[in-house]
Design an enzyme around this catalytic site. Sequence first.
Site, short mmCIF file in Angstrom:
data_model
loop_
_atom_site.label_atom_id
_atom_site.label_comp_id
_atom_site.label_asym_id
_atom_site.label_seq_id
_atom_site.Cartn_x
_atom_site.Cartn_y
_atom_site.Cartn_z
CG ASP A 158 -0.27 -0.04 2.54
OD1 ASP A 158 0.69 -0.81 2.68
OD2 ASP A 158 -0.70 0.70 3.45
CD GLU B 99 4.07 0.46 6.88
OE1 GLU B 99 4.89 0.80 7.74
OE2 GLU B 99 3.63 1.27 6.02
#
Length: 391
Positions: free
Chosen positions: A77, A139
């Site tokens: 991400d 994350e």
Amino acid sequence: MTDALLNRTLAILDRLIGFPTVSADSNLDLIDYATALLQDCGARVRVSRDATGKKANLFATLGPDAPGGIVLSGHTDVVPADPDEWSGDPFRMREADGLLYGRGTCDMKGFIAAVLAKAPEYAVLGLKRPLHIALTYDEEVGCFGARHLIEELEKESNRPSVAIIGEPTQMRVIEGHKGCYEYTTSFHGTDGHGSEPDKGVNAIHVAALFISRMMQIAETMKTKAGPDSQRYSPPWTTLQTGRIEGGSARNVIARHCAVEWEMRPVRQEDAREIKAALNAYCRDVLLPEMQAVCPDADIVTEVIGEVAGLAVMPENEARDIVTTLTGANLCDVVAFGTEAGLFQALGMSVVVCGPGSISQAHQPDEYVAIDQVVKCLAMLTGLERTLQQGK
């Protein structure tokens, strides 16, 4: 390290940047792409979706089905990118003067691209030690994908023993970092006309008292910087408010206010002390005053994420391996957080080492230098010997 390997890495990175895997959106297209690459070279791939089905982790293995493997880990991400703040399309990689621009180039698709490009070369080596590739989701918003992965690895009999987290460190070997604890505290009062503020509970006013108390505690943390924390900058546990939202109009008593805040503890006992102090302040001071006016008034704290830091360990195989591969004479610590502490909690030895600078992460015109990618590929190529030797 060959020109062909570098060119393959840059081509893969170009594809990865084209997947707009902002944390609020799905990463499945990227996971499907990585799965195909890894399966083509014979990797055993497991994809695990989150509860929504819109995001997934990937965990792939090359080499024997045995314990003691080495994990190369990266999160898929990225943070949002406002096109108006960029010189070009954030999700189209472009090269200029030896720099590769695009959202995620350094944080941390550059490392992922290098690992995926290297995988076919690992696959033909007859590895004696397992090589695992972990790609995680979310994350940036709480390490939720890594937590999911660790829960799965806890059930495995053949657990890996070493993890290299490829966050951008300019290829420095990082053996420790602070924790990252994130919260939203919501204050619920009563609204009313601004001309009679004593008849309501102004949630913004209460939130201001909470923030003031938090800053007082932050000052006391500066006095707790001991010899074990001097390597950090700053060498103490920090607190800060990132966002406040509340109220409806200047002449209306604010019924609701939410404070988004975080702390970066050097030691877990600092985190426990801070939470206890703030909870006591809410329970013993703020709530009684609020509920004296409105019995239904309340304060609620939501835990967004509590990610433990990476503790410096006297014995660390990951550190030994990566310092040898990079030629580093010294290791460092950093203030920013990663998924490394989660792997360490599983009993693994862990370091953080990857291409690019953290100063570029989350910025407009994010970039990674090609020479940083070259250094990363050299490290990954050097890892071949460790994988062929076994433990």
